[in-house]
Write an enzyme that holds these catalytic residues in place. Structure first.
Site, PDB file in Angstrom:
ATOM      1  N   ARG A 110      32.081 -79.168  53.531  1.00  0.00           N
ATOM      2  CA  ARG A 110      32.776 -78.002  52.947  1.00  0.00           C
ATOM      3  C   ARG A 110      31.916 -77.503  51.796  1.00  0.00           C
ATOM      4  O   ARG A 110      31.622 -78.238  50.856  1.00  0.00           O
ATOM      5  CB  ARG A 110      34.145 -78.395  52.404  1.00  0.00           C
TER       6      ARG A 110
ATOM      7  N   ARG B 208      43.085 -73.601  38.426  1.00  0.00           N
ATOM      8  CA  ARG B 208      43.246 -72.308  39.100  1.00  0.00           C
ATOM      9  C   ARG B 208      43.440 -71.183  38.091  1.00  0.00           C
ATOM     10  O   ARG B 208      42.896 -70.097  38.236  1.00  0.00           O
ATOM     11  CB  ARG B 208      44.447 -72.333  40.052  1.00  0.00           C
TER      12      ARG B 208
ATOM     13  N   LYS C 226      31.732 -73.206  45.580  1.00  0.00           N
ATOM     14  CA  LYS C 226      30.881 -72.926  44.421  1.00  0.00           C
ATOM     15  C   LYS C 226      30.932 -74.069  43.410  1.00  0.00           C
ATOM     16  O   LYS C 226      29.926 -74.413  42.798  1.00  0.00           O
ATOM     17  CB  LYS C 226      31.332 -71.631  43.749  1.00  0.00           C
ATOM     18  N   GLY C 227      32.122 -74.649  43.218  1.00  0.00           N
ATOM     19  CA  GLY C 227      32.284 -75.716  42.217  1.00  0.00           C
ATOM     20  C   GLY C 227      33.143 -75.225  41.067  1.00  0.00           C
ATOM     21  O   GLY C 227      32.933 -74.107  40.580  1.00  0.00           O
TER      22      GLY C 227
ATOM     23  N   THR D  62      35.334 -70.192  50.295  1.00  0.00           N
ATOM     24  CA  THR D  62      35.130 -69.195  49.237  1.00  0.00           C
ATOM     25  C   THR D  62      36.080 -68.018  49.431  1.00  0.00           C
ATOM     26  O   THR D  62      36.538 -67.760  50.548  1.00  0.00           O
ATOM     27  CB  THR D  62      33.674 -68.684  49.230  1.00  0.00           C
ATOM     28  N   HIS D  63      36.352 -67.326  48.317  1.00  0.00           N
ATOM     29  CA  HIS D  63      37.099 -66.056  48.386  1.00  0.00           C
ATOM     30  C   HIS D  63      36.199 -64.920  47.924  1.00  0.00           C
ATOM     31  O   HIS D  63      36.672 -63.844  47.593  1.00  0.00           O
ATOM     32  CB  HIS D  63      38.338 -66.120  47.491  1.00  0.00           C
TER      33      HIS D  63
ATOM     34  N   ASP E 219      37.290 -84.187  48.731  1.00  0.00           N
ATOM     35  CA  ASP E 219      36.978 -83.161  47.729  1.00  0.00           C
ATOM     36  C   ASP E 219      35.840 -83.670  46.841  1.00  0.00           C
ATOM     37  O   ASP E 219      35.663 -84.888  46.678  1.00  0.00           O
ATOM     38  CB  ASP E 219      38.190 -82.902  46.815  1.00  0.00           C
TER      39      ASP E 219
HETATM   40  P1  FDA Z   1      34.770 -66.534  42.758  1.00  0.00           P
HETATM   41  O1  FDA Z   1      35.136 -67.516  41.756  1.00  0.00           O
HETATM   42  O2  FDA Z   1      33.623 -65.614  42.548  1.00  0.00           O
HETATM   43  O3  FDA Z   1      36.016 -65.808  43.277  1.00  0.00           O
HETATM   44  C1  FDA Z   1      35.960 -64.745  44.225  1.00  0.00           C
HETATM   45  C2  FDA Z   1      37.238 -63.946  44.103  1.00  0.00           C
HETATM   46  O4  FDA Z   1      38.344 -64.777  44.461  1.00  0.00           O
HETATM   47  C3  FDA Z   1      37.557 -63.518  42.670  1.00  0.00           C
HETATM   48  O5  FDA Z   1      36.945 -62.318  42.332  1.00  0.00           O
HETATM   49  C4  FDA Z   1      39.062 -63.389  42.728  1.00  0.00           C
HETATM   50  O6  FDA Z   1      39.393 -62.152  43.320  1.00  0.00           O
HETATM   51  C5  FDA Z   1      39.462 -64.484  43.662  1.00  0.00           C
HETATM   52  N1  FDA Z   1      39.866 -65.710  42.945  1.00  0.00           N
HETATM   53  C6  FDA Z   1      39.134 -66.820  42.728  1.00  0.00           C
HETATM   54  N2  FDA Z   1      39.879 -67.734  42.092  1.00  0.00           N
HETATM   55  C7  FDA Z   1      41.096 -67.189  41.907  1.00  0.00           C
HETATM   56  C8  FDA Z   1      42.312 -67.645  41.330  1.00  0.00           C
HETATM   57  N3  FDA Z   1      42.440 -68.879  40.808  1.00  0.00           N
HETATM   58  N4  FDA Z   1      43.388 -66.816  41.329  1.00  0.00           N
HETATM   59  C9  FDA Z   1      43.293 -65.598  41.872  1.00  0.00           C
HETATM   60  N5  FDA Z   1      42.171 -65.107  42.439  1.00  0.00           N
HETATM   61  C10 FDA Z   1      41.087 -65.890  42.456  1.00  0.00           C
HETATM   62  N6  FDA Z   1      35.733 -76.905  43.983  1.00  0.00           N
HETATM   63  C11 FDA Z   1      35.226 -78.131  43.680  1.00  0.00           C
HETATM   64  O7  FDA Z   1      34.573 -78.284  42.635  1.00  0.00           O
HETATM   65  N7  FDA Z   1      35.435 -79.191  44.527  1.00  0.00           N
HETATM   66  C12 FDA Z   1      36.122 -79.073  45.688  1.00  0.00           C
HETATM   67  O8  FDA Z   1      36.284 -80.024  46.440  1.00  0.00           O
HETATM   68  C13 FDA Z   1      36.669 -77.787  45.999  1.00  0.00           C
HETATM   69  N8  FDA Z   1      37.389 -77.592  47.125  1.00  0.00           N
HETATM   70  C14 FDA Z   1      37.747 -76.320  47.500  1.00  0.00           C
HETATM   71  C15 FDA Z   1      38.377 -76.099  48.735  1.00  0.00           C
HETATM   72  C16 FDA Z   1      38.639 -74.816  49.151  1.00  0.00           C
HETATM   73  C17 FDA Z   1      39.284 -74.595  50.481  1.00  0.00           C
HETATM   74  C18 FDA Z   1      38.263 -73.702  48.326  1.00  0.00           C
HETATM   75  C19 FDA Z   1      38.476 -72.304  48.791  1.00  0.00           C
HETATM   76  C20 FDA Z   1      37.710 -73.927  47.105  1.00  0.00           C
HETATM   77  C21 FDA Z   1      37.467 -75.224  46.661  1.00  0.00           C
HETATM   78  N9  FDA Z   1      36.917 -75.464  45.416  1.00  0.00           N
HETATM   79  C22 FDA Z   1      36.446 -76.726  45.114  1.00  0.00           C
HETATM   80  C23 FDA Z   1      36.933 -74.399  44.380  1.00  0.00           C
HETATM   81  C24 FDA Z   1      35.641 -73.627  44.374  1.00  0.00           C
HETATM   82  O9  FDA Z   1      34.624 -74.436  43.893  1.00  0.00           O
HETATM   83  C25 FDA Z   1      35.758 -72.398  43.473  1.00  0.00           C
HETATM   84  O10 FDA Z   1      36.024 -72.803  42.179  1.00  0.00           O
HETATM   85  C26 FDA Z   1      36.814 -71.396  43.895  1.00  0.00           C
HETATM   86  O11 FDA Z   1      36.907 -71.306  45.271  1.00  0.00           O
HETATM   87  C27 FDA Z   1      36.480 -70.000  43.361  1.00  0.00           C
HETATM   88  O12 FDA Z   1      35.208 -69.625  43.817  1.00  0.00           O
HETATM   89  P2  FDA Z   1      34.950 -68.496  44.936  1.00  0.00           P
HETATM   90  O13 FDA Z   1      33.901 -68.989  45.853  1.00  0.00           O
HETATM   91  O14 FDA Z   1      36.217 -68.115  45.576  1.00  0.00           O
HETATM   92  O15 FDA Z   1      34.278 -67.325  44.135  1.00  0.00           O
END
Ligand code: FDA
Length: 301
Positions: A175, A280, A178-179, A217-218, A125
């Site tokens: 992997r 989270r 976004k961060g 990402t989600h 990570d």
């Molecule tokens: P965004 O934040 O725009 O979210 C997109 C949509 O997802 C939101 O509109 C919402 O619907 C949903 N969502 C997101 N977070 C939610 C939550 N907590 N509860 C409910 N719904 C939610 N970061 C890092 O700094 N170091 C790392 O090593 C990792 N590792 C990692 C592994 C995996 C498998 C994932 C999916 C993510 C990470 N992350 C991470 C976290 C990542 O950096 C980021 O903070 C989150 O994935 C949220 O960003 P999204 O890309 O999902 O977009």
């Protein structure tokens, strides 16, 4: 983030752990290995793979770092023994990076070696930016020796494109996320469109230089863009995958699976759930607001 959500994010660590758990347990498989394995089996029945994370970070004592490495090695033996479709995700601050680079280096290598024996993959990570250079240095060392190691890169960091350029000759296993950590504007993009643009730039670099990408990402826009890029790769797309966090973005899973892409779910478990849960909840202001409302009704709250 508006001022209310900012205030909310700042006050979350002060709230009772029971309240945080009530809201955040959806993100965590449970406290025990058995519960985590049950989650892996359930996801596997639905066509998904897993990466298991033993919760814990920011360790400051050598015996605690050693214990984390040993726990991962025992976990890897059990994953292999039960033939579960799962690798592991590790944090270098759990292996001592905050007090000894040497400790993180040695224990990370030991964990990857152990995983290799058991035919499993280790993802490192990426934590806050004070550990970026060390994490990449350790990954570079491991990538040259072991095929079963990968690292995370954060699209919000301004430095990530340059970091990736240096890794590309290794055909790295990256992997992309976004961060999540709070970083100053001098280090991180703040605008969501800019972060998306950088995410796709990094993805294109990995795909066009023979690396392996795990698109974590989600964000539905990024998922669609990544699906389109993978579709253009034809059969070669099978080298790459999507990743999501347990308890997040479940509605998007069928879209990825029905496109024929691999999807791996990040499954954290264990008693040290608090710091991860706060991160989270900060990303889910609606849920965080419920926690605060609950607190106001909480006896003594
Ligand atoms: P965004 O934040 O725009 O979210 C997109 C949509 O997802 C939101 O509109 C919402 O619907 C949903 N969502 C997101 N977070 C939610 C939550 N907590 N509860 C409910 N719904 C939610 N970061 C890092 O700094 N170091 C790392 O090593 C990792 N590792 C990692 C592994 C995996 C498998 C994932 C999916 C993510 C990470 N992350 C991470 C976290 C990542 O950096 C980021 O903070 C989150 O994935 C949220 O960003 P999204 O890309 O999902 O977009």
């Amino acid at each position: 983030m508006n001022w209310f959500n900012l205030l909310l994010a700042r006050s979350l660590p002060l709230l009772p752990r029971g309240l945080i758990w009530r809201a955040a347990h959806r993100y965590i498989a449970g406290l025990s290995v058995e519960e985590a394995f049950e989650t892996v089996r359930s996801l596997s029945r639905q066509g998904m793979k897993a990466t298991l994370d033993i919760l814990g970070e920011d360790v400051f004592e050598a015996p605690d770092a050693r214990a984390a490495c040993d726990a991962y090695c025992r976990l890897l033996a059990r994953i292999a023994g039960e033939n579960l479709p799962s690798g592991i995700s590790i944090k270098l601050s759990q292996l001592g990076a905050r007090f000894s680079e040497e400790s993180a280096f040695q224990l990370a290598e030991e964990t990857v070696r152990c995983a290799q024996i058991h035919g499993r993959f280790v993802r490192i990570d990426m934590e806050d930016s004070s550990l970026t250079a060390l994490t990449l240095g350790i990954y570079r060392h491991l990538a040259g020796k072991y095929p079963n190691a990968g690292v995370a890169l954060q699209a919000y960091l301004r430095r990530s494109a340059g970091d990736l350029d240096e890794l590309l000759p290794l055909r790295p296993d990256i992997r992309l996320c976004k961060g999540i950590y709070v970083e100053p504007e001098s280090k991180a993009f703040k605008d969501s469109e800019e972060i998306r643009r950088n995410f796709l730039l990094l993805l294109d670099k990995v795909l066009s230089h023979g690396g392996r990408a795990a698109v974590a990402t989600h964000d539905p826009i990024l998922v669609e863009q990544a699906l389109e890029r993978l579709r253009r790769l034809g059969p070669e797309r099978e080298r790459h995958e999507f990743q999501m966090l347990l308890g997040v973005g479940e509605a998007l899973r069928p879209r990825i699976l029905s496109a024929g892409c691999r999807l791996r779910i990040y499954i954290p478990f264990g008693p040290k759930w608090h710091a991860y849960s706060l991160r989270r909840l900060r990303e889910n202001p609606r849920l965080a607001q419920y926690v605060l409302k609950d607190f106001l009704r909480w006896p003594g709250g």
